[in-house]
Design a protein around this motif. Structure first.
Motif, mmCIF file in Angstrom:
data_model
loop_
_atom_site.group_PDB
_atom_site.id
_atom_site.type_symbol
_atom_site.label_atom_id
_atom_site.label_comp_id
_atom_site.label_asym_id
_atom_site.label_seq_id
_atom_site.Cartn_x
_atom_site.Cartn_y
_atom_site.Cartn_z
ATOM 1 N N TYR A 22 0.811 -1.224 0.000
ATOM 2 C CA TYR A 22 0.000 0.000 0.000
ATOM 3 C C TYR A 22 0.841 1.271 0.000
ATOM 4 O O TYR A 22 0.432 2.277 -0.568
ATOM 5 N N ILE A 106 -3.183 1.262 7.173
ATOM 6 C CA ILE A 106 -2.923 -0.117 7.564
ATOM 7 C C ILE A 106 -2.807 -0.113 9.087
ATOM 8 O O ILE A 106 -1.934 0.550 9.646
ATOM 9 N N THR A 116 -7.012 -3.241 6.735
ATOM 10 C CA THR A 116 -6.794 -2.244 5.693
ATOM 11 C C THR A 116 -8.057 -1.383 5.679
ATOM 12 O O THR A 116 -9.166 -1.898 5.687
#
Length: 156
Positions: A22, A106, A116
């Motif tokens: 991410y 996160i 998430t």
């Protein structure tokens, strides 16, 4: 008018592993591969994935509302595992939005599990308020699902 929507998903990988996806440009590449029915192409206009990076997201030909937009990473916080991007050209800005921001977070749950979280924040001019109905968290939910599958398949 201001609005916000968000969604969370638990993933059975460490927060560190999830952030390695991410918090980087790997997420854009995964988006392009896994969401090809929604995203035609993602180009890096400027930057290396850190704050200030600009991406151009192009939608498939014939997409009804938007053909593309550019987003700028405005925040990459490795310590707190938060990434924010704002639309800076095209799409929502052309139909009355003054802000369209996406945030990925996160959240560590345990050593081998994390949450998430995707959030969309937007501001829209009052005269364009009806266009707020175009805001949908579903593409981000699809991305979170694709990311979870990718992370589980490629566990370290």
């Amino acid at each position: 008018m201001f609005g916000t929507i968000s969604e969370e998903m638990e993933v059975q990988v460490s927060a560190t592993e999830a952030w390695q996806l991410y918090g980087t440009l790997r997420l854009a590449r995964l988006s392009e591969e896994e969401l090809s029915d929604v995203i035609h192409k993602i180009d890096i206009v400027e930057g290396d994935g850190g704050a200030g990076t600009i991406l151009k997201i192009t939608f498939p030909p014939g997409t009804p509302v938007f053909s593309y937009y550019k987003e700028k990473f405005t925040k990459i916080d490795d310590e707190n595992r938060v990434k924010e991007a704002e639309v800076i050209e095209g799409a929502y800005l052309e139909i009355g939005f003054t802000l369209y921001r996406v945030r990925f977070e996160i959240i560590e749950k345990s050593e081998n599990s994390c949450i998430t979280k995707s959030t969309i924040e937007y501001e829209i001019k009052e005269e364009a308020a009806a266009n707020a109905s175009l805001v949908s968290i579903q593409p981000l939910v699809n991305l979170m699902e694709a990311s979870a599958n990718y992370l589980l398949k490629n566990r370290k």
